[in-house]
Design a protein around this motif. Structure first.
Motif: not given
Length: 84
Positions: A62-80, A82-84
């Protein structure tokens, strides 16, 4: 406090999407052992179990699934950033 590596978070998300270590490793252009070690390092850094492993299978905790969701948010933010 040592922060998780974004690359390792990417490996975690890719493993979730593929549900298979070898396919995830291929998608990340690393060996299966590199991907597995990165996931274990994440678990050590975070002090929690992200996967329940059997001999040849695994499931996300369950914690792993939560980390996946939070990681997606962090990775999207990092991509944004870099694009900026």
């Amino acid at each position: 406090m040592k922060w998780p590596n974004l690359k390792h978070l990417h490996y975690l998300v890719t493993l979730y999407e593929e549900q298979h270590f070898n396919r995830a490793a291929q998608r990340c252009f690393v060996s299966q052992s590199t991907l597995s070690t990165a996931i274990q390092n994440l678990e050590e850094q975070l002090g929690c179990q992200l996967l329940e492993r059997d001999h040849k299978t695994f499931i996300f905790t369950a914690l792993g699934l939560e980390m996946v969701e939070r990681s997606k948010i962090l990775l999207n933010g990092a991509n944004e950033l870099v694009e900026y």
